[in-house]
Design a protein around this motif. Structure first.
Motif, short mmCIF file in Angstrom:
data_model
loop_
_atom_site.label_atom_id
_atom_site.label_comp_id
_atom_site.label_asym_id
_atom_site.label_seq_id
_atom_site.Cartn_x
_atom_site.Cartn_y
_atom_site.Cartn_z
N UNK A 186 0.85 -1.19 0.00
CA UNK A 186 0.00 0.00 0.00
C UNK A 186 0.88 1.23 0.00
N UNK A 187 0.34 2.38 -0.46
CA UNK A 187 1.11 3.63 -0.34
C UNK A 187 1.34 3.99 1.12
N UNK A 188 2.48 4.56 1.41
CA UNK A 188 2.78 4.99 2.78
C UNK A 188 1.74 5.98 3.28
N UNK A 189 1.25 6.85 2.39
CA UNK A 189 0.25 7.85 2.79
C UNK A 189 -1.03 7.18 3.28
N UNK A 190 -1.39 6.04 2.71
CA UNK A 190 -2.60 5.32 3.14
C UNK A 190 -2.44 4.86 4.59
N UNK A 191 -1.28 4.30 4.90
CA UNK A 191 -1.04 3.82 6.26
C UNK A 191 -0.97 4.99 7.24
N UNK A 192 -0.30 6.05 6.83
CA UNK A 192 -0.16 7.22 7.72
C UNK A 192 -1.52 7.81 8.05
N UNK A 193 -2.36 8.01 7.03
CA UNK A 193 -3.69 8.56 7.27
C UNK A 193 -4.52 7.63 8.15
N UNK A 194 -4.45 6.34 7.87
CA UNK A 194 -5.23 5.37 8.63
C UNK A 194 -4.89 5.42 10.12
N UNK A 195 -3.61 5.47 10.41
CA UNK A 195 -3.18 5.47 11.81
C UNK A 195 -3.56 6.78 12.50
N UNK A 196 -3.29 7.91 11.84
CA UNK A 196 -3.52 9.20 12.48
C UNK A 196 -5.00 9.51 12.63
N UNK A 197 -5.86 8.94 11.78
CA UNK A 197 -7.30 9.16 11.92
C UNK A 197 -7.90 8.28 13.00
N UNK A 241 2.12 15.67 -0.15
CA UNK A 241 1.36 16.72 0.52
C UNK A 241 0.48 16.14 1.62
N UNK A 242 -0.17 15.02 1.34
CA UNK A 242 -1.02 14.37 2.33
C UNK A 242 -0.19 13.85 3.50
N UNK A 243 0.93 13.19 3.19
CA UNK A 243 1.78 12.65 4.25
C UNK A 243 2.34 13.77 5.12
N UNK A 244 2.73 14.87 4.48
CA UNK A 244 3.30 16.02 5.20
C UNK A 244 2.25 16.61 6.15
N UNK A 245 1.01 16.71 5.69
CA UNK A 245 -0.07 17.25 6.54
C UNK A 245 -0.32 16.35 7.73
N UNK A 246 -0.32 15.04 7.52
CA UNK A 246 -0.55 14.11 8.63
C UNK A 246 0.61 14.15 9.61
N UNK A 254 0.96 17.78 16.62
CA UNK A 254 0.02 18.54 17.45
C UNK A 254 -0.85 19.53 16.70
N UNK A 255 -0.65 19.69 15.41
CA UNK A 255 -1.44 20.64 14.64
C UNK A 255 -2.73 19.97 14.16
N UNK A 256 -3.88 20.64 14.26
CA UNK A 256 -5.12 20.08 13.71
C UNK A 256 -4.96 19.75 12.23
N UNK A 257 -5.63 18.68 11.78
CA UNK A 257 -5.38 18.15 10.44
C UNK A 257 -5.66 19.18 9.35
N UNK A 258 -6.78 19.89 9.40
CA UNK A 258 -7.09 20.84 8.33
C UNK A 258 -6.05 21.95 8.28
N UNK A 259 -5.59 22.41 9.44
CA UNK A 259 -4.56 23.43 9.46
C UNK A 259 -3.27 22.88 8.85
N UNK A 260 -2.97 21.62 9.14
CA UNK A 260 -1.80 20.99 8.55
C UNK A 260 -1.92 20.86 7.04
N UNK A 261 -3.12 20.54 6.55
CA UNK A 261 -3.32 20.40 5.11
C UNK A 261 -3.12 21.74 4.41
N UNK A 262 -3.66 22.81 5.00
CA UNK A 262 -3.51 24.14 4.39
C UNK A 262 -2.04 24.56 4.40
N UNK A 263 -1.36 24.36 5.52
CA UNK A 263 0.04 24.76 5.60
C UNK A 263 0.89 23.94 4.64
N UNK A 264 0.61 22.65 4.53
CA UNK A 264 1.36 21.81 3.59
C UNK A 264 1.14 22.27 2.16
N UNK A 265 -0.10 22.59 1.82
CA UNK A 265 -0.43 23.04 0.47
C UNK A 265 0.30 24.33 0.14
#
Length: 249
Positions: A33-44, A93-98, A104-115
């Protein structure tokens, strides 16, 4: 590489991998699987220390039932300059946000900052962010308000009077100094508690130890941030675009 949702068996393998101290990339490799899939799964689902396969599986099923039936909407892999792999950039970008969320940063804030951070311009409008992240303008507004309060973005008006959100070489320095100031305030408040509880009492001694520790750490952070500030200045001025292109020689 398999697609689709993770199975319960795969989630059990993720839990076993985390228990064995494996990195996300290694777990992903074993599951193909992509690393991003595992990272998102665990952090969610509780993070690396709180992940439970059965709870994660049930939570995913509940989320799926709550969703209205509609055509799946995938995040668009935006065309990239300099010969980059657009899909690899989107995944990073997804992995960086997660990863930011894990710190400690909220996910949406992390997504915006990563973008913003991985955009070559370091600057996007609210509309551009909403389109790239496929979220509502309200979500962008809330995320920007948080990032602005932490000194991690700044706002400017462009020639069309649109508000643009900008990250630059100084954002991490500014964010670090915001943290230093808030820690200094916590030290001051903690020491007020020493007077209230009575110097020499067990509780006051505990607070005094906390205050000394935080004071030492915040002073070290401030010194380190000042000493490392130049590291963030990746360029002294505008560079010719040709200088940034990969060497094909």
């Amino acid at each position: 590489m398999p697609g689709g949702r993770l199975t319960q068996q795969e989630r059990q393998q993720i839990a076993l991998g985390l228990a064995d101290g494996l990195a996300y990339a290694e777990i992903a490799r074993r599951l193909d699987r992509p690393t991003s899939t595992i990272t998102r799964e665990v952090m969610r689902n509780g993070g690396p220390t709180g992940y439970r396969a059965d709870l994660a599986h049930r939570a995913t099923e509940r989320r799926a039932h709550r969703r209205k039936p509609s055509a799946p909407r995938e995040q668009q892999a935006w065309a990239q300059p300099y010969g980059r792999d657009a899909e690899a950039v989107r995944e990073f970008e997804e992995v960086y946000a997660v990863a930011m969320m894990a710190s400690g940063m909220p996910l949406m804030m992390g997504r915006v900052l990563a973008c913003l951070t991985i955009a070559d311009s370091g600057s996007l409008t609210a509309q551009e962010l909403a389109q790239r992240l496929q979220v509502s303008p309200a979500s962008i507004s809330k995320a920007i308000a948080f990032l602005d309060s932490q000194g991690m973005v700044r706002r400017e008006r462009d020639e069309r009077r649109r508000e643009r959100y900008i990250v630059d070489d100084e954002i991490w320095y500014q964010a670090m100094m915001v943290s230093v100031r808030s820690t200094a305030q916590l030290v001051e408040t903690t020491r007020q508690g020493v007077d209230v509880l009575g110097a020499g009492t067990p509780a006051a001694a505990r607070l005094e130890g906390v205050a000394r520790f935080l004071d030492f750490v915040s002073e070290g952070m401030a010194r380190a941030a000042e000493q490392a500030r130049d590291v963030l200045r990746t360029s002294s001025g505008p560079q010719d675009a040709a200088d940034l292109k990969p060497d094909r020689g």
